[in-house]
Write a protein that holds these residues in place. Structure first.
Motif, PDB file in Angstrom:
ATOM      1  N   ASN A   1       0.829  -1.202   0.000  1.00 31.23           N
ATOM      2  CA  ASN A   1       0.000   0.000   0.000  1.00 31.23           C
ATOM      3  C   ASN A   1       0.867   1.258   0.000  1.00 31.23           C
ATOM      4  OD1 ASN A   1      -2.442   1.302   0.044  1.00 31.23           O
ATOM      5  ND2 ASN A   1      -3.244  -0.137   1.532  1.00 31.23           N
TER       6      ASN A   1
ATOM      7  N   CYS B   1      -1.052   4.633   7.661  1.00 32.80           N
ATOM      8  CA  CYS B   1      -1.267   3.308   7.108  1.00 32.80           C
ATOM      9  C   CYS B   1      -2.267   3.374   5.973  1.00 32.80           C
ATOM     10  CB  CYS B   1      -1.736   2.358   8.205  1.00 32.80           C
ATOM     11  SG  CYS B   1      -1.777   0.640   7.704  1.00 32.80           S
ATOM     12  N   PRO B   2      -1.900   3.775   4.787  1.00 30.01           N
ATOM     13  CA  PRO B   2      -0.608   4.348   4.447  1.00 30.01           C
ATOM     14  C   PRO B   2      -0.594   5.852   4.672  1.00 30.01           C
ATOM     15  CG  PRO B   2      -1.892   4.112   2.460  1.00 30.01           C
ATOM     16  CD  PRO B   2      -2.774   3.644   3.591  1.00 30.01           C
TER      17      PRO B   2
ATOM     18  N   LYS C   1      -0.622   9.589   3.593  1.00 26.47           N
ATOM     19  CA  LYS C   1      -1.123  10.175   2.368  1.00 26.47           C
ATOM     20  C   LYS C   1       0.048  10.757   1.579  1.00 26.47           C
ATOM     21  CE  LYS C   1      -5.072  11.954   2.090  1.00 26.47           C
ATOM     22  NZ  LYS C   1      -6.280  12.772   2.174  1.00 26.47           N
TER      23      LYS C   1
END
Lengths: 394, 147, 137
Positions: free
Chosen positions: C24, C119-120, C122
């Motif tokens: 991700n 998470c993740p 930006k």
């Protein structure tokens, strides 16, 4: 004669550990193929035995970032199957919408990557640029572009409010224009026909023996799709078509994915318009001992979760099988006898988790290094140039 | 009785015990010595799809579950078989289902069950320097639990 | 001003290493290249190889199999070097920290200069963090 090629190229410079996909070449032909994996193994099945059922939902979301919703989708259905928990209709529709949005963003991601492999970098930029509206929809619905945290056992966490739906439909229209354009462009382009047809074909028999899944199977004439065969959420309440092709080559795999994305847009639209009112969560949950299987048709194929529930708060056993586990070994059948220039593309055609395709090397029969991942991509791009020139009669 | 369950009963008679949890979930208990026979019947004769296999460390024995999908009927048949902990081995089904190669390797390295006749039973996921004889998915392997 | 530092600040070459990541963070990093975020307007480009990199972006929890490779990679990187741990996994391991196959957090394997949790995280956060780090050099 072995030669070492100095790697060049600006994209995907990833960790250069050599043992991932290893092709043995004689001249230009691939004669042997091996793979070694394990670089992503994080022991999730063991971790799941020490977390509560709600915590496991967040754990499995992080198995893969691209199919972030697929694993929770299958997992919660496994628990619901094991304990006999029912899900309200509205939650089923919302789950379907999230699942299909993910399919679009994942297929666009793949189209971008595959285009880069054959040298169409503009398509790469455009495909990823048109992923952004899809991620925007996710952010509006769930608060995050990835890892949405929308699912829970018995329902979903957040509702899609009625007042937001017109905006979502507008954004969907924007995405549809691009997907429609790229689908037509790919299906009609003579260079792509020449470049991709007949490359890396997986026969129907091999596909059945290796038990491949998803677009990889459907491109080889196997009409399986969990959404049709083992219906769940809202998939049996709306109209859509399964896309199946017969040739099994890279072109067929690309076509299946693009046409599927068009179907996904149809599904989302019907769900947004036809969603019933009602609760989004079955609050009356009692997890009793049992065992259950949960399935979801992820962008790459069937995600399989098996959960054995006990009397305690943690799962007794949680088995996770991602579709790439069955699809990736098929490269042994599709790459042997093909040229080195096609090796990168054929491996990428099953759409393995993105990191994996980068770690490829080629050696000669005496095990001397000939080419690394970036070289293989460059060889692939050069082949496209040759095909273009040939078509133009130069 | 469901059509597939009926067919299994006819073919194997007393060698199996069949539990129909629902129309979509059937569990078949069989002795490990017959595993190749039943997988051949399901995969080749009845045309099922091999979805995956799960190894489980139960108190007293190991269990392997073979999950076979009948997509046209929309159901799963899970074949369950028990294995002795003192002598954990079973026939490999890769000669019947080539697609089972990787999952048998995974069960072998995480649970320590040996698959006789497997073409390539070496490590799949664990690092080369992971110690021999240590099987992480066994219950005896320590678990960290945070409350 | 030190010429190296000036060059580093103006046009850093970024190398991305995914170490047992869920991908991700990796796709969000690739997103930085795409038209909406476009890190090239800040002078940042992707390095062709680790030997041309100024900044190493690490994602993922770095499991046992990959930890050694990560150290080799760090050793091959020419000084001055900056390491950014992108994502909560690289910063601390989060939910994977108790796993049998996850050894130590990334900052125990190689020195880390910038932590970007999320998470993740930006893409805007990543750009902001990298610019901040470069300006403080």
């Amino acid at each position: 004669m072995a030669r070492k090629i100095i790697p060049i190229g600006p994209y995907h410079p990833l960790l250069e550990e050599p043992e991932y996909f290893k092709f043995t070449v004689e001249g230009e032909t691939v004669v042997g193929a091996e793979v070694s994996i394990g670089y992503n193994h994080r022991g999730i099945e063991k971790l799941a035995e020490a977390k509560t059922y709600e915590q496991v939902t967040f754990l499995v979301e992080r198995i893969c970032g691209i199919c972030s919703t697929s694993h929770p989708f299958a997992y919660i259905q496994a628990v619901e199957d094991a304990a006999g928990i029912s899900v309200p209709d509205r939650a089923g529709y919302i789950r379907t919408i999230i699942g299909e949005l993910e399919r679009i963003h994942s297929h666009l991601l793949w189209v971008g990557l595959a285009s880069h492999f054959i040298g169409y970098n503009t398509v790469f930029m455009w495909a990823w640029r048109y992923r952004e509206p899809v991620l925007d929809i996710f952010e509006k619905i769930s608060g995050n572009r990835n890892h949405y945290g929308m699912f829970k056992v018995g329902g979903v966490r957040r509702d899609i409010k009625k007042e937001n739906i017109p905006e979502l439909l507008e954004t969907l229209k924007e995405v549809e224009k691009f997907v429609s354009m790229i689908t037509k462009a790919v299906l009609d382009d003579p260079v792509l026909h020449a470049r991709l047809k007949g490359v890396g074909a997986l026969s129907n028999k091999d596909a059945t023996d290796l038990c491949v899944l998803g677009p990889t199977a459907r491109a080889s004439g196997i009409p399986i799709d969990i959404r049709k065969d083992h219906p769940y959420a809202a998939y049996d309440k709306i109209e859509w078509d399964m896309i199946v092709m017969q040739e099994g080559d890279v072109f067929a795999k690309a076509a299946v994915r693009l046409l599927e994305s068009m179907e996904s847009i149809k599904i989302i639209r019907q769900c947004l318009k036809g969603m019933p009112e009602g609760p989004i969560d079955n609050e009356d949950i009692d997890i009793i001992p049992g065992e259950g299987i949960g399935l979801h048709e992820a962008p790459r194929g069937e995600v399989f979760h098996y959960v054995r529930t006990g009397s305690g708060p943690y799962p007794e056993r949680h088995k996770i099988r991602a579709p790439s586990f069955m699809n990736v070994p098929s490269f042994k059948k599709t790459v042997i006898g093909q040229t080195l220039a096609d090796a990168a593309l054929i491996t990428a055609a099953v759409d393995p988790c993105y990191c994996c395709t980068e770690r490829m090397i080629a050696t000669d029969p005496d095990n001397r290094l000939i080419a690394q991942g970036k070289d293989l991509i460059r060889l692939s791009q050069e082949k496209t140039e040759r095909v273009k020139r040939k078509l133009r009669g130069k | 009785m469901q059509r597939v369950a009926e067919a299994i009963k006819v073919e194997f008679g007393e060698q199996v015990e069949i539990i129909e949890k629902s129309a979509k979930r059937i569990f078949v208990y069989i002795d490990k010595k017959k595993i190749k026979n039943i997988i051949h019947f399901l995969f080749v004769d009845l045309g099922a799809r091999f979805s995956t296999a799960s190894g489980i460390d139960d108190p007293g024995y190991f269990e392997i579950l073979y999950h076979m999908a009948f997509d046209k009927e929309g159901m799963f048949v899970t074949v369950k078989t028990q294995i002795n902990k003192s002598d954990p081995e079973i026939d490999s089904i890769t000669s019947i289902v080539p697609g089972a190669e990787w999952i048998e390797r995974e069960i072998h390295e995480l649970l320590g069950i040996k698959f006789k006749g497997h073409p390539n039973l070496k490590r799949l996921l664990l690092a080369d320097d992971w110690p021999e004889g240590v099987y992480p998915l066994r219950k005896e392997f320590p678990q960290v639990r945070r409350e | 001003m030190n010429l190296f530092k000036w060059g580093l600040r103006k046009a850093p070459a970024v190398f991305h290493a995914g170490a047992s990541a869920c991908n991700n963070c990796d796709i969000e990093i690739l997103d930085l290249l795409t038209p909406r975020f476009d890190i090239e307007r800040f002078g940042m480009t992707l390095a062709g190889s680790i030997r041309q990199a100024d900044i190493l972006l690490v994602t993922g929890v770095a499991n046992r199999k990959i930890a050694k490779k990560l150290q080799q990679l760090y050793a091959q990187m020419p000084a001055p070097k900056v390491v950014a741990a992108i994502g909560s996994c690289a910063c601390s391991g989060i939910i994977f920290r108790d796993s049998y196959n996850v050894g130590t957090p990334v900052d125990k394997i190689i020195p880390v200069n910038i932590y970007i949790p999320g998470c993740p995280p930006k893409p805007e956060a990543m750009i902001a963090a990298l610019i901040k780090a470069l300006n403080s050099l």
